[in-house]
Scaffold this motif. Structure first.
Motif, PDB file in Angstrom:
ATOM      1  N   TYR A 138       0.775  -1.242  -0.243  1.00 41.47           N
ATOM      2  CA  TYR A 138      -0.065   0.051  -0.039  1.00 41.47           C
ATOM      3  C   TYR A 138       1.051   1.191  -0.091  1.00 41.47           C
ATOM      4  N   TYR A 183      -3.601  10.441   3.578  1.00 34.86           N
ATOM      5  CA  TYR A 183      -3.373   9.370   4.735  1.00 34.86           C
ATOM      6  C   TYR A 183      -2.111   9.768   5.232  1.00 34.86           C
ATOM      7  N   LEU A 235      -7.459  -3.611   6.803  1.00 33.96           N
ATOM      8  CA  LEU A 235      -7.644  -2.789   5.834  1.00 33.96           C
ATOM      9  C   LEU A 235      -6.558  -2.423   4.735  1.00 33.96           C
ATOM     10  N   VAL A 267      -9.133  -8.657   2.949  1.00 36.82           N
ATOM     11  CA  VAL A 267     -10.344  -8.259   2.238  1.00 36.82           C
ATOM     12  C   VAL A 267     -11.482  -7.922   3.422  1.00 36.82           C
ATOM     13  N   LEU A 324      -9.476   5.088   5.848  1.00 35.23           N
ATOM     14  CA  LEU A 324      -9.056   3.658   5.004  1.00 35.23           C
ATOM     15  C   LEU A 324     -10.183   2.843   4.808  1.00 35.23           C
ATOM     16  N   ALA A 325     -11.075   2.941   5.897  1.00 33.44           N
ATOM     17  CA  ALA A 325     -12.458   2.103   5.544  1.00 33.44           C
ATOM     18  C   ALA A 325     -13.394   2.879   4.535  1.00 33.44           C
ATOM     19  N   GLU A 326     -13.503   4.223   4.740  1.00 36.51           N
ATOM     20  CA  GLU A 326     -14.084   5.059   3.506  1.00 36.51           C
ATOM     21  C   GLU A 326     -13.522   4.756   2.403  1.00 36.51           C
ATOM     22  N   GLN A 327     -12.191   4.939   2.266  1.00 37.63           N
ATOM     23  CA  GLN A 327     -11.504   4.813   0.784  1.00 37.63           C
ATOM     24  C   GLN A 327     -11.828   3.253   0.290  1.00 37.63           C
ATOM     25  N   ARG A 328     -12.068   2.342   1.226  1.00 38.07           N
ATOM     26  CA  ARG A 328     -12.271   1.068   0.592  1.00 38.07           C
ATOM     27  C   ARG A 328     -13.907   0.599   0.623  1.00 38.07           C
ATOM     28  N   VAL A 363     -15.789   0.220   3.266  1.00 40.37           N
ATOM     29  CA  VAL A 363     -16.019  -0.810   4.240  1.00 40.37           C
ATOM     30  C   VAL A 363     -17.002  -0.136   5.450  1.00 40.37           C
TER      31      VAL A 363
END
Length: 408
Positions: free
Chosen positions: A82, A88, A351, A355, A375-379, A381
């Motif tokens: 990553y 970030y 994250l 997955v 990170l959750a927002e970007q993915r 989740v």
């Protein structure tokens, strides 16, 4: 500027001259920077095999299917590394500014406990890679505060495989095993602590050499160990990133097609990520609190008081983290504790490398886990607040029943 150690560099073997042998066969030589990793040779020696020329990275969905189906161990391949976005990286900088003193105090506490436990002569062996920056900080603290040379090496441990047996042989042939203490960054549910104990028991049986299994960690929110700097579940900035805060070295690899019987476990050096490397930035920010004369005495006094309280307090592991994970696994119908990753550090790993299915968050902890939320927002989740969560956050890995689930 990187602080200059006040003591000589470690008297451990140089990479060009392996000092340890197994019978008549010399062990592999440790790797050091700058040829391997961005840390200096004075900070750490890597008991690893350089796999820099091997293509090991695989998409997260493919790796997850292989791991959960049992077709492959998670350490046979690597996740795609990553590269943090500017937003970030800014969160990392803010977290480091906010928590560097807190980390420094925890480093001091765990270092003092280790110093006492090993009669003032510890050999630090960190578990790559989360343990490596913590081991460096502990080495620097002990050398600054006690004026003693502290060897620091880092080695691989793999869930389901155990500790690198070749590396253990090297340690047994090079040092007094009674001086060795194993170091990690934090505990989640305690799987690595259990893996360590089992691996050392196996080595004692096969080799006849006994190492202590009292794992030392910076943070023990899972209540799994007796040597720790804190049991609070807060953001350790070195948990925010992967190789770019860990000397540009990958997670360790155990793949029998690449690792021979007499080899150390492997890893890759991501030299191409030098422009994104903040490994020294993290170390220097924490070390400022015990190198800068204006704050050093205050921090040292706080550490002395806190270490005394920790010694006098209840340090027997209760494994409450493991019990919490079992409850969460049952509540969410996962039926696999390996897919429940508790604590800030482990949630971040989910994250960045796995997955993710959903992230559980304790109300009131959002300010301290801004990077997890980003990170959750970007993915994409989902976040779920849980009132009685014993950790700041918990990452749930997607329990893949079909290949379609992995591609969501």
């Amino acid at each position: 500027m990187t602080p200059t150690p006040s003591t000589p560099t470690p008297s451990t073997p140089t990479p060009s001259t392996p000092a340890a042998t197994s019978g008549t066969t010399p062990f592999p030589a440790p790797l050091t920077g700058p040829a391997f990793g961005s840390y200096s040779a004075a900070d750490v020696q890597w008991l690893l095999k350089d796999l820099g020329d091997v293509e090991l990275e695989a998409p997260a969905a493919q790796r997850e299917r292989d791991i959960q189906s049992g077709r492959a161990n998670y350490a046979e391949t690597l996740p795609v590394e990553y590269v943090p976005s500017p937003e970030y990286r800014q969160l990392f900088a803010e977290a480091l500014e906010r928590s560097s003193r807190r980390v420094a105090v925890a480093v001091g506490i765990v270092s003092e406990l280790v110093h006492s436990a090993r009669a003032g002569q510890p050999v630090l062996v960190s578990l790559a890679r989360a343990g490596t920056p913590i081991g460096i900080l502990m080495k620097r603290w002990t050398e600054r505060m006690h004026g003693t040379d502290v060897p620091h090496l880092t080695m691989s441990i793999v869930r389901g495989v155990g500790l690198d047996q070749t590396a253990l042989g090297y340690l047994a042939a090079t040092f007094d095993p009674g001086r060795v203490v194993f170091v990690d960054g934090w505990t989640g549910k305690g799987a690595i602590a259990r893996e360590l104990t089992a691996a050392l028991a196996l080595f004692a049986e096969t080799d006849g050499t006994v190492f202590g299994d009292d794992l030392a960690v910076l943070a023990d929110p899972g209540h799994c160990v007796s040597i720790f700097g804190t049991r609070d579940d807060y953001l350790i900035p070195s948990a925010c990133l992967n190789s770019t805060v860990s000397g540009l070295v990958s997670r360790t690899v155990f793949n029998r097609q690449l690792i021979g019987e007499s080899d150390f476990h492997g890893a890759k050096f991501y030299a191409g990520l030098r422009d994104d490397d903040v490994s020294a930035v993290f170390l220097d920010a924490v070390c400022t609190h015990f190198d800068d004369e204006s704050v050093r005495a205050e921090v040292a006094e706080g550490v002395r008081e806190a270490a005394a309280e920790t010694r006098a307090g209840e340090r027997v592991p209760t494994w409450s983290g493991w019990q919490a994970v079992e409850r969460i696994s049952a509540d969410y119908g996962i039926d696999n504790v390996n897919l429940v990753k508790p604590g800030v550090g482990e949630t971040t790993r989910v994250l960045l490398r796995r997955v993710p299915w959903k992230i559980l968050v304790r109300p009131g902890a959002r300010e301290d886990i801004a990077h997890v939320l980003l990170l959750a927002e970007q993915r994409g989740v989902p976040i779920e607040e849980v009132d009685d969560l014993p950790y700041s956050c918990v990452g749930l890995i997607n329990p893949l029943a079909t290949s379609e689930a992995a591609d969501r």
